[in-house]
Scaffold this motif. Structure first.
Motif, PDB file in Angstrom:
ATOM      1  N   GLY A  62       1.871  14.166 -68.293  1.00  0.00           N
ATOM      2  CA  GLY A  62       1.485  15.331 -67.542  1.00  0.00           C
ATOM      3  C   GLY A  62       2.639  16.143 -66.988  1.00  0.00           C
ATOM      4  N   THR A  73      -3.888  11.221 -65.818  1.00  0.00           N
ATOM      5  CA  THR A  73      -3.633  12.069 -66.990  1.00  0.00           C
ATOM      6  C   THR A  73      -3.468  11.221 -68.239  1.00  0.00           C
ATOM      7  OG1 THR A  73      -2.544  13.679 -65.556  1.00  0.00           O
ATOM      8  CG2 THR A  73      -2.153  13.878 -67.919  1.00  0.00           C
ATOM      9  N   THR A 114      -5.185  11.341 -72.075  1.00  0.00           N
ATOM     10  CA  THR A 114      -4.240  12.035 -72.954  1.00  0.00           C
ATOM     11  C   THR A 114      -4.759  12.168 -74.380  1.00  0.00           C
ATOM     12  OG1 THR A 114      -2.237  11.573 -71.688  1.00  0.00           O
ATOM     13  CG2 THR A 114      -1.986  11.764 -74.061  1.00  0.00           C
ATOM     14  N   THR A 146      -4.547  17.109 -63.999  1.00  0.00           N
ATOM     15  CA  THR A 146      -3.355  16.466 -63.438  1.00  0.00           C
ATOM     16  C   THR A 146      -3.162  16.863 -61.979  1.00  0.00           C
ATOM     17  OG1 THR A 146      -2.266  16.426 -65.606  1.00  0.00           O
ATOM     18  CG2 THR A 146      -0.846  16.270 -63.666  1.00  0.00           C
TER      19      THR A 146
END
Length: 516
Positions: A103, A142, A146, A158
């Motif tokens: 992030g 995050t 992903t 995020t």
């Protein structure tokens, strides 16, 4: 894309069920103390603060910065909620914000603690604790999502986690309030429209909704409102909507032992996520070229760099290209660096962006894919290699769908790139890598043909400032240079370099001096 899941198995007879992910994460973060943070993490977070202050200064120096200040007020304003949003916006839109696996963290994880430190009551140790707590919360959530449709700056969730954690750590809030605020913040995560993101000025505001939602969630939690603590892992929750291959286990994995702050990459120049190594090469070539005219330019890079450029391509219109798209393009930044020997904030503003010589050279740049470089990218922990390996075959299947079977094959641990030996820069094993040894390879090779018949080439695997051995050794010097390049003063940079020793009565003045 929704993800179907088997119902959770009942816990063994007599054993209580595991607490929700947010509960475990929040209790750990709320209890984090400065003394528990390893010295190397303190040093990285110290550099992260200085680097993000440089990014905020850069946002103020660009002509668009005045419009942001006119709309939302200056970064130094008395209400920390509003100041946090302005600091986050100013430090993010030029792609000078620092990143990690996973992030773009700093627009919330640094900006929000800075705003609350400036309002008084925090010393340097408390500020750094808030930054680290926010990094760990934001990066872990995050990383869990992903392998999905949103990554990088488009993963606006995020900043829900980063802003909540950054504020509540700064306020010394109890763990129950963290649980309520995070649960409320993740009730309605933002999902950006990429057409608006690249075609207009919406990217300048992209972190604003998340930070404001997080501030509202903190206020609501303080007033006694609550959310559902299993909002992350519930089949109808966040990961069910935002992750194609969810990795819920990474949210709480090795808390206090595995530090995502170890994976920080520091952005030293503006530009999109894949252009840094190519620009590094172009700057070095500028020194070797001298004044000899350039006939041709070839940029070889990974699929990641080419993919980012393809997203921007429909919006490219020479000097009239929207700034958000221009930041993702490879050709204009490389042409600028070849001609000038640098790439600065001013190069994305008038009059530089209207220089016909840059656009003429940019039009002659040929880009091509290098499979060995994609192999290096996939073998790095950041930006998503760590998630692919953690997910195993599910991760490889996701990668096949994302980039196609031929490219995805390069991520297989025993598969050589292009039929030859892998050039992975850090020898990442198939089961992942210790974060304190992690790297972020976004490789590039730039080759120029000159009018005098010479051909010059430069190759770089890990961009200057990106996670890797060089950055771990030199991040203090690198971010100091970043701060000075944006007009910051040397004495202020040096004082911030000793942030852990700054007293509470001095810290607001030091932050103001850094922003002035």
């Amino acid at each position: 894309m929704a993800v179907s899941r088997e119902p959770a198995a009942d816990p063994p007879h007599g054993e209580p069920p595991d607490p929700p992910l947010i509960t475990t994460l929040a209790r750990w973060a709320a209890g984090l103390r400065f003394e528990q943070i390893p010295p190397r993490i303190v040093e990285l977070a110290t550099s992260q603060v200085l680097a993000q202050l440089a990014a905020i200064r850069a946002g103020l120096r660009h002509s668009a910065g005045s419009a942001l200040v006119a709309a939302f007020g200056p970064p130094r304003q008395p209400d920390p909620r509003r100041a946090a949003a302005v600091l986050g916006v100013l430090g993010s839109w030029l792609n000078l914000d620092d990143t990690a696996y996973a992030g773009h963290l700093a627009p919330s994880t640094v900006a929000v603690p800075l705003a609350y430190a400036r309002s008084g009551g925090l010393d340097g140790r408390a500020l750094l604790t808030a930054v680290v707590a926010a990094n760990e919360c934001a990066a872990r959530i995050t990383a869990a999502a992903t392998l999905g449709p949103l990554r990088g700056q488009s993963a606006l969730h995020t900043h829900l986690a980063g802003a909540v954690a950054g504020r509540l750590s700064s306020e010394g809030a109890p763990g129950d309030r963290w649980v309520a605020a995070l649960s409320l913040a993740f009730a309605a995560p933002p999902w950006p429209m990429m057409h608006a993101f690249l075609g207009g000025d919406a990217k300048l505001l992209h972190v604003l909704p998340s930070i404001r939602t997080a501030m509202d969630a903190c206020d609501a939690a303080a007033a006694g409102l609550t959310g559902v603590p299993d909002i992350l892992e519930h089949p109808r929750g966040f990961l069910g909507r935002f992750a194609t291959v969810p990795l819920p286990e990474v949210v709480t994995d090795e808390l206090g032992r595995r530090w995502h702050t170890d994976t920080l990459s520091f952005k030293l120049r503006p530009g999109g996520p894949g252009v840094d190594a190519a620009v590094d090469c172009a700057i070095e070539l500028h020194r070797r070229i001298g004044g000899t005219p350039i006939d041709s330019v070839e940029v070889a890079a990974s699929a990641y760099t080419l993919y980012a450029g393809q997203q921007a391509a429909p919006y490219l219109a020479g000097p009239d290209t929207p700034l958000s798209a221009l930041l993702l393009d490879t050709t204009y930044p490389v042409a600028t660096a070849l001609l000038t020997g640098d790439l600065t904030v001013a190069d994305f503003d008038t009059p530089a962006v209207r220089d016909p010589a840059r656009w003429a050279l940019a039009a002659r740049i040929r880009q091509l894919h290098d499979p060995a470089m994609s192999r290096e990218l996939f073998c790095s922990v950041a930006p998503f290699g760590g998630a692919v390996r953690r997910a195993g075959e599910r991760g490889v299947a996701w990668l096949r769908e994302f980039v196609g079977p031929e490219l995805a094959a390069l991520a297989e641990p025993d598969r050589p790139a292009g039929g030859g030996r892998s050039t992975a820069h850090d020898g990442v094993p198939p089961e992942g890598q210790r974060f304190e040894e992690s790297g972020k390879a976004t490789p590039a090779r730039v080759t120029v043909g000159l009018a005098d018949g010479r051909s010059l080439s430069e190759t770089r695997s890990v961009p200057l400032g990106a996670a890797g051995p060089q950055t771990r050794r030199q991040h203090r010097e690198l971010v100091r240079g970043k701060f000075l390049a944006q007009g910051g003063s040397g004495p202020v940079a040096d004082a911030l370099g000793g942030l852990a020793g700054v007293a509470a009565d001095r810290l607001p003045h030091l932050i103001d001096a850094a922003l002035r």
